[in-house]
Design a protein around this motif. Structure first.
Motif, PDB file in Angstrom:
ATOM      1  N   TRP A  83      11.579  41.909  42.728  1.00  0.00           N
ATOM      2  CA  TRP A  83      12.116  42.342  44.007  1.00  0.00           C
ATOM      3  C   TRP A  83      13.503  42.945  43.835  1.00  0.00           C
ATOM      4  CZ3 TRP A  83      10.832  38.153  48.229  1.00  0.00           C
ATOM      5  CH2 TRP A  83       9.444  37.977  48.291  1.00  0.00           C
ATOM      6  N   ARG A  84      14.334  42.314  43.010  1.00  0.00           N
ATOM      7  CA  ARG A  84      15.685  42.854  42.783  1.00  0.00           C
ATOM      8  C   ARG A  84      15.603  44.227  42.116  1.00  0.00           C
ATOM      9  NH1 ARG A  84      18.613  38.507  39.578  1.00  0.00           N
ATOM     10  NH2 ARG A  84      16.483  37.966  39.050  1.00  0.00           N
ATOM     11  N   SER A  85      14.661  44.363  41.189  1.00  0.00           N
ATOM     12  CA  SER A  85      14.464  45.649  40.533  1.00  0.00           C
ATOM     13  C   SER A  85      14.026  46.700  41.545  1.00  0.00           C
ATOM     14  CB  SER A  85      13.417  45.515  39.423  1.00  0.00           C
ATOM     15  OG  SER A  85      13.097  46.767  38.882  1.00  0.00           O
ATOM     16  N   LEU A  86      13.147  46.320  42.435  1.00  0.00           N
ATOM     17  CA  LEU A  86      12.681  47.234  43.476  1.00  0.00           C
ATOM     18  C   LEU A  86      13.847  47.632  44.387  1.00  0.00           C
ATOM     19  CD1 LEU A  86      10.234  48.666  44.575  1.00  0.00           C
ATOM     20  CD2 LEU A  86       9.668  46.600  45.848  1.00  0.00           C
ATOM     21  N   HIS A  87      14.690  46.666  44.735  1.00  0.00           N
ATOM     22  CA  HIS A  87      15.878  46.926  45.559  1.00  0.00           C
ATOM     23  C   HIS A  87      16.752  47.985  44.884  1.00  0.00           C
ATOM     24  CE1 HIS A  87      19.949  46.135  47.134  1.00  0.00           C
ATOM     25  NE2 HIS A  87      19.301  45.881  48.264  1.00  0.00           N
ATOM     26  N   ASP A  88      16.972  47.830  43.590  1.00  0.00           N
ATOM     27  CA  ASP A  88      17.797  48.785  42.836  1.00  0.00           C
ATOM     28  C   ASP A  88      17.140  50.161  42.787  1.00  0.00           C
ATOM     29  OD1 ASP A  88      19.560  46.702  42.418  1.00  0.00           O
ATOM     30  OD2 ASP A  88      18.913  46.336  40.338  1.00  0.00           O
ATOM     31  N   ARG A  89      15.813  50.198  42.645  1.00  0.00           N
ATOM     32  CA  ARG A  89      15.104  51.476  42.575  1.00  0.00           C
ATOM     33  C   ARG A  89      15.155  52.212  43.913  1.00  0.00           C
ATOM     34  NH1 ARG A  89       9.754  50.507  41.428  1.00  0.00           N
ATOM     35  NH2 ARG A  89       9.469  52.721  41.094  1.00  0.00           N
ATOM     36  N   GLU A 107       3.724  48.838  43.371  1.00  0.00           N
ATOM     37  CA  GLU A 107       4.994  48.329  42.855  1.00  0.00           C
ATOM     38  C   GLU A 107       4.811  46.890  42.383  1.00  0.00           C
ATOM     39  OE1 GLU A 107       7.560  50.184  42.552  1.00  0.00           O
ATOM     40  OE2 GLU A 107       7.019  51.864  43.839  1.00  0.00           O
ATOM     41  N   ALA A 108       5.437  46.561  41.279  1.00  0.00           N
ATOM     42  CA  ALA A 108       5.403  45.173  40.792  1.00  0.00           C
ATOM     43  C   ALA A 108       6.051  44.285  41.852  1.00  0.00           C
ATOM     44  CB  ALA A 108       6.153  45.055  39.470  1.00  0.00           C
ATOM     45  N   GLY A 109       5.327  43.283  42.299  1.00  0.00           N
ATOM     46  CA  GLY A 109       5.837  42.367  43.315  1.00  0.00           C
ATOM     47  C   GLY A 109       5.759  42.910  44.728  1.00  0.00           C
ATOM     48  N   GLY A 110       5.253  44.126  44.886  1.00  0.00           N
ATOM     49  CA  GLY A 110       5.214  44.764  46.205  1.00  0.00           C
ATOM     50  C   GLY A 110       4.342  44.043  47.208  1.00  0.00           C
ATOM     51  N   ARG A 111       3.187  43.600  46.772  1.00  0.00           N
ATOM     52  CA  ARG A 111       2.270  42.899  47.683  1.00  0.00           C
ATOM     53  C   ARG A 111       2.906  41.613  48.190  1.00  0.00           C
ATOM     54  NH1 ARG A 111      -1.279  38.784  47.207  1.00  0.00           N
ATOM     55  NH2 ARG A 111      -3.066  38.770  48.574  1.00  0.00           N
ATOM     56  N   ASP A 112       3.491  40.838  47.289  1.00  0.00           N
ATOM     57  CA  ASP A 112       4.131  39.587  47.699  1.00  0.00           C
ATOM     58  C   ASP A 112       5.318  39.856  48.618  1.00  0.00           C
ATOM     59  OD1 ASP A 112       2.313  38.072  46.260  1.00  0.00           O
ATOM     60  OD2 ASP A 112       3.587  37.948  44.483  1.00  0.00           O
ATOM     61  N   LEU A 115       3.978  40.697  52.094  1.00  0.00           N
ATOM     62  CA  LEU A 115       3.508  39.465  52.731  1.00  0.00           C
ATOM     63  C   LEU A 115       4.676  38.606  53.196  1.00  0.00           C
ATOM     64  CD1 LEU A 115       0.498  38.524  50.423  1.00  0.00           C
ATOM     65  CD2 LEU A 115       0.422  39.446  52.753  1.00  0.00           C
ATOM     66  N   ALA A 116       5.748  38.556  52.417  1.00  0.00           N
ATOM     67  CA  ALA A 116       6.937  37.785  52.809  1.00  0.00           C
ATOM     68  C   ALA A 116       7.585  38.393  54.050  1.00  0.00           C
ATOM     69  CB  ALA A 116       7.929  37.723  51.652  1.00  0.00           C
ATOM     70  N   VAL A 117       7.647  39.718  54.111  1.00  0.00           N
ATOM     71  CA  VAL A 117       8.225  40.387  55.283  1.00  0.00           C
ATOM     72  C   VAL A 117       7.376  40.097  56.518  1.00  0.00           C
ATOM     73  CG1 VAL A 117       8.688  42.642  56.338  1.00  0.00           C
ATOM     74  CG2 VAL A 117       9.411  42.188  53.992  1.00  0.00           C
ATOM     75  N   ILE A 118       6.066  40.218  56.393  1.00  0.00           N
ATOM     76  CA  ILE A 118       5.175  39.937  57.527  1.00  0.00           C
ATOM     77  C   ILE A 118       5.333  38.484  57.965  1.00  0.00           C
ATOM     78  CG2 ILE A 118       2.755  39.738  58.235  1.00  0.00           C
ATOM     79  CD1 ILE A 118       2.228  42.216  56.424  1.00  0.00           C
ATOM     80  N   GLY A 119       5.413  37.561  57.008  1.00  0.00           N
ATOM     81  CA  GLY A 119       5.625  36.156  57.345  1.00  0.00           C
ATOM     82  C   GLY A 119       6.927  35.945  58.096  1.00  0.00           C
ATOM     83  N   ALA A 120       7.989  36.623  57.670  1.00  0.00           N
ATOM     84  CA  ALA A 120       9.277  36.511  58.355  1.00  0.00           C
ATOM     85  C   ALA A 120       9.195  37.094  59.766  1.00  0.00           C
ATOM     86  CB  ALA A 120      10.363  37.211  57.547  1.00  0.00           C
TER      87      ALA A 120
END
Length: 154
Positions: A83-89, A107-112, A115-120
């Motif tokens: 996620w941090r890598s995605l943030h930087d990208r 994206e690596a970790g994109g699905r999770d 899902l975390a955003v939808i949960g929030a």
């Protein structure tokens, strides 16, 4: 060699008996065919809804709340490395939140993350509704959303 054609309603008694049919099997086949057709129709409607939603998202972009959640979750010090890598990208312009949201599995970790955003978002909506219900119980609002009129005061 076959003989002359027989008039309708007659049969050749010397011919082999017609194959026996199982009405139960025919009924099962008809039901399965109908169920398959209805499922395919429903899946077609779902695909149309998804396509329209994607078009709207592409046209309108992400809403501010979703963008803020994506930024916050991926920019947190304790966020997973992916996620941090995605943030930087995203920050460097290598990708965008719209792309991540539209195609999270690319994206690596994109699905999770999605899902975390939808949960929030679900949690925030649940809390907001609970606060509204409490306020309505205190008489501060006339109607509770989603109550079908049950929350109206008389």
């Amino acid at each position: 060699m076959t003989g002359p054609a027989l008039p309708e309603g007659f049969y050749d008694a010397s011919a082999a008996a017609p194959a026996a049919t199982d009405p139960g099997a025919e009924l099962e086949q008809a039901v399965a065919h109908d169920a398959t057709r209805r499922l395919e129709d429903a899946l077609g409607r779902v695909a149309e809804h998804v396509a329209r939603a994607r078009e709207e998202e592409q046209r309108d972009g992400l809403d501010d709340q979703t963008r803020a959640l994506l930024e916050g979750l991926t920019g947190a010090p304790d966020a997973p490395l992916e996620w941090r890598s995605l943030h930087d990208r995203v920050a460097s312009g290598a990708t965008s939140w719209e792309r991540v949201w539209a195609e999270p599995t690319l994206e690596a970790g994109g699905r999770d993350l999605v899902l975390a955003v939808i949960g929030a978002q679900v949690e925030a909506a649940t809390q907001a509704r609970a606060a509204f219900v409490e306020a309505a119980a205190r008489g501060e609002h006339d109607e509770v959303p989603g109550a079908g009129g049950a929350g109206r005061r008389g």
